[in-house]
Design a protein around this motif. Structure first.
Motif, PDB file in Angstrom:
ATOM      1  N   GLU A 154       0.861  -1.187   0.098  1.00 50.37           N
ATOM      2  CA  GLU A 154       0.007  -0.092  -0.143  1.00 50.37           C
ATOM      3  C   GLU A 154       0.966   1.242   0.069  1.00 50.37           C
ATOM      4  O   GLU A 154       1.941   1.099   0.703  1.00 50.37           O
ATOM      5  N   ALA A 155       0.690   2.240  -0.803  1.00 53.40           N
ATOM      6  CA  ALA A 155       1.222   3.464  -0.760  1.00 53.40           C
ATOM      7  C   ALA A 155       2.670   3.357  -1.165  1.00 53.40           C
ATOM      8  O   ALA A 155       3.537   3.933  -0.283  1.00 53.40           O
ATOM      9  N   ASP A 156       2.963   2.504  -1.828  1.00 57.57           N
ATOM     10  CA  ASP A 156       4.440   2.285  -2.222  1.00 57.57           C
ATOM     11  C   ASP A 156       5.412   1.616  -1.073  1.00 57.57           C
ATOM     12  O   ASP A 156       6.488   1.789  -0.952  1.00 57.57           O
ATOM     13  N   CYS A 157       4.685   1.056   0.016  1.00 58.59           N
ATOM     14  CA  CYS A 157       5.237   0.535   1.046  1.00 58.59           C
ATOM     15  C   CYS A 157       4.882  -1.030   1.224  1.00 58.59           C
ATOM     16  O   CYS A 157       4.032  -1.451   0.735  1.00 58.59           O
ATOM     17  N   ARG A 158       5.991  -1.698   1.826  1.00 59.62           N
ATOM     18  CA  ARG A 158       5.469  -3.233   1.796  1.00 59.62           C
ATOM     19  C   ARG A 158       5.168  -3.263   3.307  1.00 59.62           C
ATOM     20  O   ARG A 158       5.935  -3.089   4.270  1.00 59.62           O
ATOM     21  N   PHE A 159       3.862  -4.013   3.696  1.00 52.38           N
ATOM     22  CA  PHE A 159       3.642  -4.376   5.006  1.00 52.38           C
ATOM     23  C   PHE A 159       3.591  -5.776   5.085  1.00 52.38           C
ATOM     24  O   PHE A 159       2.908  -6.442   4.424  1.00 52.38           O
ATOM     25  N   THR A 160       4.117  -6.411   6.215  1.00 50.15           N
ATOM     26  CA  THR A 160       4.065  -7.766   6.729  1.00 50.15           C
ATOM     27  C   THR A 160       3.404  -7.896   7.712  1.00 50.15           C
ATOM     28  O   THR A 160       3.717  -7.149   8.905  1.00 50.15           O
ATOM     29  N   PHE A 161       2.614  -8.896   8.027  1.00 51.27           N
ATOM     30  CA  PHE A 161       1.759  -8.919   9.378  1.00 51.27           C
ATOM     31  C   PHE A 161       0.868 -10.246   9.306  1.00 51.27           C
ATOM     32  O   PHE A 161       0.836 -10.687   8.071  1.00 51.27           O
ATOM     33  N   ASP A 162       0.570 -10.685  10.512  1.00 49.82           N
ATOM     34  CA  ASP A 162      -0.290 -11.948  10.417  1.00 49.82           C
ATOM     35  C   ASP A 162      -1.808 -11.330  10.672  1.00 49.82           C
ATOM     36  O   ASP A 162      -2.065 -10.795  11.490  1.00 49.82           O
ATOM     37  N   PHE A 163      -2.460 -11.787   9.748  1.00 52.89           N
ATOM     38  CA  PHE A 163      -3.779 -11.193   9.537  1.00 52.89           C
ATOM     39  C   PHE A 163      -4.790 -11.614  10.874  1.00 52.89           C
ATOM     40  O   PHE A 163      -5.854 -11.459  10.938  1.00 52.89           O
ATOM     41  N   THR A 164      -4.326 -12.883  11.329  1.00 53.54           N
ATOM     42  CA  THR A 164      -5.060 -13.335  12.241  1.00 53.54           C
ATOM     43  C   THR A 164      -4.968 -12.750  13.834  1.00 53.54           C
ATOM     44  O   THR A 164      -5.527 -12.812  14.950  1.00 53.54           O
ATOM     45  N   GLU A 177      -4.074   7.628   2.832  1.00 49.35           N
ATOM     46  CA  GLU A 177      -3.573   8.272   2.045  1.00 49.35           C
ATOM     47  C   GLU A 177      -3.924   9.821   2.209  1.00 49.35           C
ATOM     48  O   GLU A 177      -3.157  10.917   2.136  1.00 49.35           O
ATOM     49  N   ARG A 178      -5.160  10.057   2.614  1.00 53.82           N
ATOM     50  CA  ARG A 178      -5.665  11.463   2.938  1.00 53.82           C
ATOM     51  C   ARG A 178      -4.953  12.087   3.926  1.00 53.82           C
ATOM     52  O   ARG A 178      -4.445  13.221   3.853  1.00 53.82           O
ATOM     53  N   LEU A 179      -4.743  11.485   4.959  1.00 59.19           N
ATOM     54  CA  LEU A 179      -4.044  12.224   6.238  1.00 59.19           C
ATOM     55  C   LEU A 179      -2.510  12.365   5.788  1.00 59.19           C
ATOM     56  O   LEU A 179      -1.958  13.165   6.156  1.00 59.19           O
ATOM     57  N   VAL A 180      -1.987  11.333   5.356  1.00 60.96           N
ATOM     58  CA  VAL A 180      -0.426  11.254   5.055  1.00 60.96           C
ATOM     59  C   VAL A 180      -0.301  12.573   4.162  1.00 60.96           C
ATOM     60  O   VAL A 180       0.791  13.255   4.472  1.00 60.96           O
ATOM     61  N   GLN A 181      -0.981  12.743   3.331  1.00 64.87           N
ATOM     62  CA  GLN A 181      -0.930  13.957   2.228  1.00 64.87           C
ATOM     63  C   GLN A 181      -0.842  15.295   2.990  1.00 64.87           C
ATOM     64  O   GLN A 181      -0.329  16.131   2.622  1.00 64.87           O
ATOM     65  N   GLY A 195      -1.491   0.334  14.739  1.00 64.94           N
ATOM     66  CA  GLY A 195      -1.504  -0.967  14.067  1.00 64.94           C
ATOM     67  C   GLY A 195      -0.036  -1.248  13.500  1.00 64.94           C
ATOM     68  O   GLY A 195       0.980  -0.909  14.270  1.00 64.94           O
ATOM     69  N   VAL A 196      -0.008  -1.791  12.281  1.00 64.73           N
ATOM     70  CA  VAL A 196       1.128  -2.242  11.758  1.00 64.73           C
ATOM     71  C   VAL A 196       1.888  -1.265  11.082  1.00 64.73           C
ATOM     72  O   VAL A 196       2.693  -1.366  10.148  1.00 64.73           O
ATOM     73  N   GLY A 197       1.273   0.042  10.854  1.00 67.27           N
ATOM     74  CA  GLY A 197       1.872   1.322  10.534  1.00 67.27           C
ATOM     75  C   GLY A 197       1.325   1.836   9.059  1.00 67.27           C
ATOM     76  O   GLY A 197       2.225   2.472   8.343  1.00 67.27           O
ATOM     77  N   PRO A 198       0.195   1.699   8.810  1.00 68.05           N
ATOM     78  CA  PRO A 198      -0.479   2.199   7.553  1.00 68.05           C
ATOM     79  C   PRO A 198      -0.273   3.842   7.306  1.00 68.05           C
ATOM     80  O   PRO A 198      -0.323   4.376   6.263  1.00 68.05           O
ATOM     81  N   PHE A 199      -0.195   4.636   8.329  1.00 72.84           N
ATOM     82  CA  PHE A 199      -0.078   5.918   8.376  1.00 72.84           C
ATOM     83  C   PHE A 199       1.584   6.256   8.721  1.00 72.84           C
ATOM     84  O   PHE A 199       1.946   7.085   8.259  1.00 72.84           O
ATOM     85  N   ALA A 200       1.843   5.386   9.713  1.00 68.27           N
ATOM     86  CA  ALA A 200       3.402   5.694  10.166  1.00 68.27           C
ATOM     87  C   ALA A 200       4.496   5.607   8.985  1.00 68.27           C
ATOM     88  O   ALA A 200       5.257   6.400   8.783  1.00 68.27           O
TER      89      ALA A 200
END
Ligand SMILES: C[S@@+](CC[C@H](N)C(=O)[O-])C[C@H]1O[C@@H](n2cnc3c(N)ncnc32)[C@H](O)[C@@H]1O
Length: 374
Positions: A154-164, A177-181, A195-200
């Protein structure tokens, strides 16, 4: 033309299998010679050498991506309309949310999704219950490998996580995307429920210094991994604390231990590789190697938080009182560097669609500190 066989991926003119180098067969859309309409029969009598039977097997493999068609074969008639043909993807996991009437067919549905989509390795059915504390979905495996550790982009970033084990919702990508912009690259962002970092992670990629916090130890673990994998370790500090404690202490933490100054956009992997090769070549040719870019030490260090992100819509509003007094730490008054107050992006739920009514509804839940934005 009207009577010709017209099926996707099936040719209407083929070689005669009994004599491959001989006659060609023109396939008609009938399963029995008797079904050939009179008009076509007259034409064939005049033009064709003969009318012969030709067998085509449209087996399971033929219906490659046409999930709906396959489901119609397996489901009883009363369940065909409204059959669950859609699914969401997170990494290699396809997830569906099956209504009770489709549960007896869950393994067939799962297997069809698996067989018809190359990227899918695991299919899960999301159960209605959600982990009340850490917000991740409970799910059951309905087909494929029991492997829940995904790599999602997402957003040119690679996220790894355990979905469970952690919260992730791909549909939030526009909000991320809206906030990061809105963040400027030289600003400091405090993500209370990271969370696992989609804003950070994307914020750090554009240059922001970030405090990323999450109470779920698994989220904090994968957040740290994602920070490392996206090469922003110098810009993101990960913590695993209750949001309230984090809010109360983060202003003084950044004040006492500021982030380095913003030094411009990070070079891409390709640019870094190019530079590495250039230096290697200089060394091989016996030229002196220039010192690394000295931009790091210039500009003011970053001591002031510009944005708080609070994406825990269920209860984030109830954390807002923790902001009271955070600019005064024991005997120190830190308000001097907070002439401009931080923006608090606090997510919450409301059923009201009209913005004025929504604001009224939200304000009823809590009394806010003045700088709160929704
Ligand atoms: C709705 S998720 C949002 C995660 C991420 N910001 C995103 O957009 O995908 C909320 C996060 O808050 C975390 N959380 C729940 N209660 C918390 C608390 N009291 N303090 C800190 N984090 C908490 C959960 O573990 C979860 O990762």
């Amino acid at each position: 033309m009207y009577y010709l066989m017209d099926l996707p991926k099936i040719r209407s003119v083929v070689s005669d299998p009994s004599q491959p180098d001989g006659d060609r067969l023109v396939l008609l859309r009938v399963s029995d010679k008797a079904d050939i309409p009179q008009e076509a029969q007259q034409f064939l009598e005049k033009e064709a050498k003969a009318v012969v039977d030709y067998k085509i097997d449209l087996d399971y493999d033929y219906w490659t991506a046409v999930l709906e068609d396959c489901l119609h074969v397996f489901l009883p008639e009363e369940l065909r309309e409204g059959a669950p043909v859609g699914f969401a993807m997170t990494g290699h996991i396809a997830h569906v949310n099956l209504n009770a009437e489709y549960l007896p067919y869950k393994h067939i549905i799962g297997q069809l999704i698996l067989d018809k989509n190359k990227r899918v390795k695991t299919v899960v059915n999301k159960l209605d219950s959600i982990d009340t504390k850490f917000r991740f979905f409970k799910m059951e495996l309905i087909a494929g490998e029991p492997n829940y550790v995904v790599e999602h982009h997402e957003a040119d970033c690679r996220f790894t996580f355990d979905f469970t084990e952690v919260y992730w919702n791909s549909r939030l990508h526009t909000e991320h995307e809206r906030l990061v912009q809105m963040f400027k690259p030289e600003e400091v962002v405090a993500d209370v429920f990271a969370g696992v970092g989609p804003f950070a992670v994307p914020a750090a990629k554009k240059g922001c210094a970030v405090l990323g916090n999450d109470l779920n130890p698994n989220s904090a673990k994968y957040l740290a991994k994602n920070v490392k994998d996206n090469r922003v370790t110098d810009l993101v500090r990960v913590s695993c604390e209750d949001g309230r404690d984090f809010i109360r202490t983060c202003v003084s933490r950044v004040y006492d231990d500021p982030f380095p100054a913003y030094t411009g956009p990070k070079p891409s992997r390709m640019q870094e590789e190019k530079e590495r090769k250039r230096l290697q070549k200089l060394a091989a040719e016996g030229h002196p190697i220039p010192p690394p870019n000295a931009a790091e030490s210039t500009g003011p260090r970053r001591q002031r938080i510009s944005h708080f992100v609070m994406n825990l819509p269920d209860s984030a509003l109830t954390f807002l009182d923790a902001f009271r007094g955070i600019l005064v730490d024991n005997e120190r008054d830190l308000s001097g560097i907070y002439k401009e107050m931080p923006m608090v992006h606090c997510h919450c739920f409301t059923r009201e669609l009209d913005p004025a009514k929504a604001e009224q509804d939200i304000r009823q839940v809590r009394i806010f500190v003045p700088q709160t934005a929704y």
